[in-house]
Design a protein around this motif. Sequence first.
Motif, short mmCIF file in Angstrom:
data_model
loop_
_atom_site.label_atom_id
_atom_site.label_comp_id
_atom_site.label_asym_id
_atom_site.label_seq_id
_atom_site.Cartn_x
_atom_site.Cartn_y
_atom_site.Cartn_z
N GLU A 159 0.81 -1.23 0.00
CA GLU A 159 0.00 0.00 0.00
C GLU A 159 0.84 1.27 0.00
OE1 GLU A 159 -3.01 -0.31 2.97
OE2 GLU A 159 -3.95 -2.00 1.96
N VAL A 160 1.89 1.26 -0.80
CA VAL A 160 2.68 2.48 -1.01
C VAL A 160 2.28 3.00 -2.39
CG1 VAL A 160 5.00 3.46 -1.01
CG2 VAL A 160 4.60 1.23 0.02
N PRO A 161 1.82 4.26 -2.48
CA PRO A 161 1.37 4.71 -3.80
C PRO A 161 2.54 4.92 -4.76
CG PRO A 161 1.14 6.46 -2.18
CD PRO A 161 1.66 5.27 -1.45
N CYS A 162 2.66 4.02 -5.72
CA CYS A 162 3.75 4.11 -6.70
C CYS A 162 3.21 3.68 -8.06
CB CYS A 162 4.88 3.20 -6.23
SG CYS A 162 6.17 3.04 -7.44
N GLU A 163 3.39 4.51 -9.05
CA GLU A 163 2.81 4.21 -10.37
C GLU A 163 3.85 4.36 -11.46
OE1 GLU A 163 -0.50 6.96 -10.53
OE2 GLU A 163 -0.98 6.33 -8.49
N VAL A 164 3.72 3.54 -12.51
CA VAL A 164 4.64 3.65 -13.64
C VAL A 164 3.80 3.99 -14.87
CG1 VAL A 164 6.39 2.50 -15.02
CG2 VAL A 164 6.07 1.82 -12.65
N GLU A 165 4.25 4.98 -15.64
CA GLU A 165 3.56 5.32 -16.89
C GLU A 165 4.50 5.09 -18.05
OE1 GLU A 165 0.55 5.71 -17.28
OE2 GLU A 165 0.03 5.96 -15.18
N TYR A 166 4.05 4.31 -19.03
CA TYR A 166 4.89 4.00 -20.18
C TYR A 166 4.49 4.86 -21.37
CZ TYR A 166 6.74 1.32 -24.12
OH TYR A 166 7.39 0.95 -25.26
N ILE A 167 5.48 5.47 -22.01
CA ILE A 167 5.19 6.23 -23.24
C ILE A 167 6.18 5.81 -24.32
CG2 ILE A 167 5.23 8.53 -24.30
CD1 ILE A 167 4.03 9.64 -21.90
N ASN A 168 5.66 5.46 -25.48
CA ASN A 168 6.54 5.15 -26.60
C ASN A 168 6.74 6.41 -27.42
OD1 ASN A 168 7.78 4.33 -28.91
ND2 ASN A 168 6.58 2.45 -29.12
N CYS A 169 7.95 6.97 -27.33
CA CYS A 169 8.20 8.28 -27.96
C CYS A 169 8.32 8.20 -29.47
CB CYS A 169 9.45 8.93 -27.39
SG CYS A 169 9.36 9.15 -25.62
N GLU A 170 8.34 7.00 -30.01
CA GLU A 170 8.33 6.92 -31.47
C GLU A 170 6.94 7.34 -31.95
OE1 GLU A 170 9.64 3.27 -33.27
OE2 GLU A 170 10.13 4.47 -35.05
N VAL A 171 5.92 7.02 -31.16
CA VAL A 171 4.54 7.36 -31.52
C VAL A 171 4.18 8.74 -30.94
CG1 VAL A 171 2.16 6.56 -31.40
CG2 VAL A 171 4.02 4.89 -31.33
N THR A 172 4.51 8.93 -29.67
CA THR A 172 4.19 10.19 -29.00
C THR A 172 5.47 11.02 -29.00
OG1 THR A 172 2.75 8.84 -27.63
CG2 THR A 172 3.16 11.07 -26.86
N ASP A 173 5.65 11.84 -30.05
CA ASP A 173 6.99 12.39 -30.25
C ASP A 173 7.10 13.91 -30.12
OD1 ASP A 173 5.61 13.01 -32.49
OD2 ASP A 173 6.95 12.04 -33.91
N THR A 174 6.09 14.56 -29.51
CA THR A 174 6.28 16.00 -29.26
C THR A 174 6.01 16.28 -27.78
OG1 THR A 174 3.96 16.51 -29.67
CG2 THR A 174 5.42 16.64 -31.57
N GLN A 175 6.52 17.42 -27.31
CA GLN A 175 6.33 17.77 -25.90
C GLN A 175 4.82 17.82 -25.59
OE1 GLN A 175 7.99 20.34 -22.61
NE2 GLN A 175 7.66 21.81 -24.26
N TYR A 176 4.06 18.45 -26.49
CA TYR A 176 2.63 18.58 -26.27
C TYR A 176 1.99 17.21 -26.05
CZ TYR A 176 -2.17 20.24 -26.82
OH TYR A 176 -3.49 20.54 -26.59
N ARG A 177 2.29 16.28 -26.98
CA ARG A 177 1.64 14.97 -26.89
C ARG A 177 2.07 14.20 -25.66
NH1 ARG A 177 2.66 12.93 -32.65
NH2 ARG A 177 1.95 14.75 -33.77
N VAL A 178 3.36 14.27 -25.32
CA VAL A 178 3.83 13.54 -24.12
C VAL A 178 3.09 14.09 -22.89
CG1 VAL A 178 5.80 13.18 -22.60
CG2 VAL A 178 6.09 12.95 -25.06
N LEU A 179 3.08 15.42 -22.76
CA LEU A 179 2.46 16.01 -21.56
C LEU A 179 0.96 15.75 -21.55
CD1 LEU A 179 4.40 19.40 -21.33
CD2 LEU A 179 4.75 17.34 -19.96
N ALA A 180 0.32 15.87 -22.73
CA ALA A 180 -1.14 15.65 -22.80
C ALA A 180 -1.47 14.21 -22.42
CB ALA A 180 -1.65 15.97 -24.20
N GLN A 181 -0.67 13.28 -22.96
CA GLN A 181 -0.95 11.87 -22.65
C GLN A 181 -0.78 11.61 -21.15
OE1 GLN A 181 0.80 9.14 -25.46
NE2 GLN A 181 0.79 7.48 -23.98
N LEU A 182 0.28 12.16 -20.58
CA LEU A 182 0.49 11.97 -19.13
C LEU A 182 -0.63 12.63 -18.33
CD1 LEU A 182 4.35 12.57 -18.87
CD2 LEU A 182 3.14 10.45 -18.34
#
Length: 524
Positions: free
Chosen positions: A149-172
């Motif tokens: 019960e320790v809050p820890c999360e992993v988010e995976y982003i494939n930068c070949e598909v999500t390749d701009t700052q806008y898209r990375v931040l929006a997806q997150l």
Amino acid sequence: MTDKSNNPAPASDPSTTETSNDADGSDGQLDAETDPGTSTGPSDLDDVILDNLDAGSDDPSDEASRGLFDDLLEGEPIFENKEVLRPSYTPHKLPHREEQINNMATILVTALRGDTPSNILIYGKTGTGKTASAKFVSEELETTSQKYEVPCEVEYINCEVTDTQYRVLAQLANKFIDKNAQLIDDRIAELEELQSQARENTAALEETAFGSLDDVEAEIESLEADKSEFEEVPMTGWPTDRVYSSFFDAVDYHERVVVIMLDEIDKLVEKSGDDTLYNLSRMNSELENSRVSIMGISNDLKFTDFLDPRVKSSLGEEEIVFPPYDANQLRDILQARSDVAFKGDALTEDVIPLCAAFAAQEHGDARRALDLLRTAGELAERDQTDNVLEDHVRQAQEKIELDRVVEVVRTLPTQSKIVLFAIILLEKNGVHNINTGEVFNIYKNLCEEIDADILTQRRVTDLISELDMLGIVNAVVVSKGRYGRTKEISLSVPTEETEAVLLSDSRLGDIDDVQPFVQARFDN
Ligand SMILES: Nc1ncnc2c1ncn2[C@@H]1O[C@H](COP(=O)(O)OP(=O)(O)OP(=O)(O)O)[C@@H](O)[C@H]1O
């Protein structure tokens, strides 16, 4: 394969020969043949056709009932579970990656203690198990965090598909907005339950932080207000700083450690610079409740050379290298997968060692090794044999190589396609030791024919060098004594197949007769 059109049955039966002469295929005729007493009503017709097929089970006409897939389905299948050989499958065991996995875990365990783990950069050539290992570690991390019960999360982003700052931040941002909404809904449901218990008996509030039902109601309202404040980020259209602050607010909504996994991080930097990494790496100094750590994965060992020094030092706090596999290691990897993928003794002895040896030549790429094994199995299946043989692996190697060539040639820019076409025309006409001047002459004529811009000879020489780097042609510089130096060019790929791919391009495909262009070589 059984082909109905080759089926001799109808022709050998005089009655059906007659039928086939009938312009509309005469259903009535068939009817009458089978049972003269039967009327030709549509409902009876179905029965008659079935009767006909049943009756002929010893007859060659039985072939007619065999569909396209019957032969293929016959015989023992070779695969037990082909999916485990596909790239989308994440194995639970990763032989020969224990050291890298342990290193990652040692760094990330900090997150389970509620602190911020160092940022990690993972390097290694393609197919060395970087993504598979990182995903494996992330899954373990999340499972353990739930257990304790320790809050820890992993988010995976494939930068070949999500390749701009806008898209990375929006997806997150959107991922965390969804998670927050889920958390809020769960909390509201708990509070509503508490409300109903407290309405029956106010003692239900005793062990809680709420003094009265009104307090509970106020908390529910406050949570609903929080939820309505989170606005989904559209995939385009907002100023980047607004997207950033949406992400910031969403991630900081409650206490947690977040690991952001940026796969193919070099593609992000190549396409849109290092702003995203700069923003992400300085977030921790401003976050109040949460902590963010970055795990970057790259094939390109040199990509950090292009980073701002601050980003570079922050991102590369810890570096883990994934070396290529050697043939023995690839053998172990293939063995582990093939135990699940293939039927008991479907693989002959040499298959795995040969796949491993081929893939080891290609910079120790496990993806290539698995592709070879799967393709060899598919070729054996197509041959309808019960075993995968060494020869299937060799055929698979050729097929994969050809598929690669086709893909590379198909996606070349038009100008490179014209240059390559000129080289092919020369080779096909028996010219050996082709030089740049000869290629240029034919190239020029081809360009005029299809109305394309004509580049300078210097640019064409550059394009030839690019084709050389892609492994499509081989261009060696030879010295011609006092006449200086020239390039001798030859094709490194199969002529016919490559030409076919080039001609499938609508512009090159429009050229009807290529002979005059080859002739032009002698005219210049
Ligand atoms: N040690 C291993 N054991 C089992 N399978 C492996 C191992 N290493 C790699 N693989 C498999 O090889 C394939 C490629 O691995 P992965 O995607 O992790 O490579 P990568 O290093 O991330 O390559 P890329 O940089 O091209 O993305 C996957 O199907 C993966 O499951």
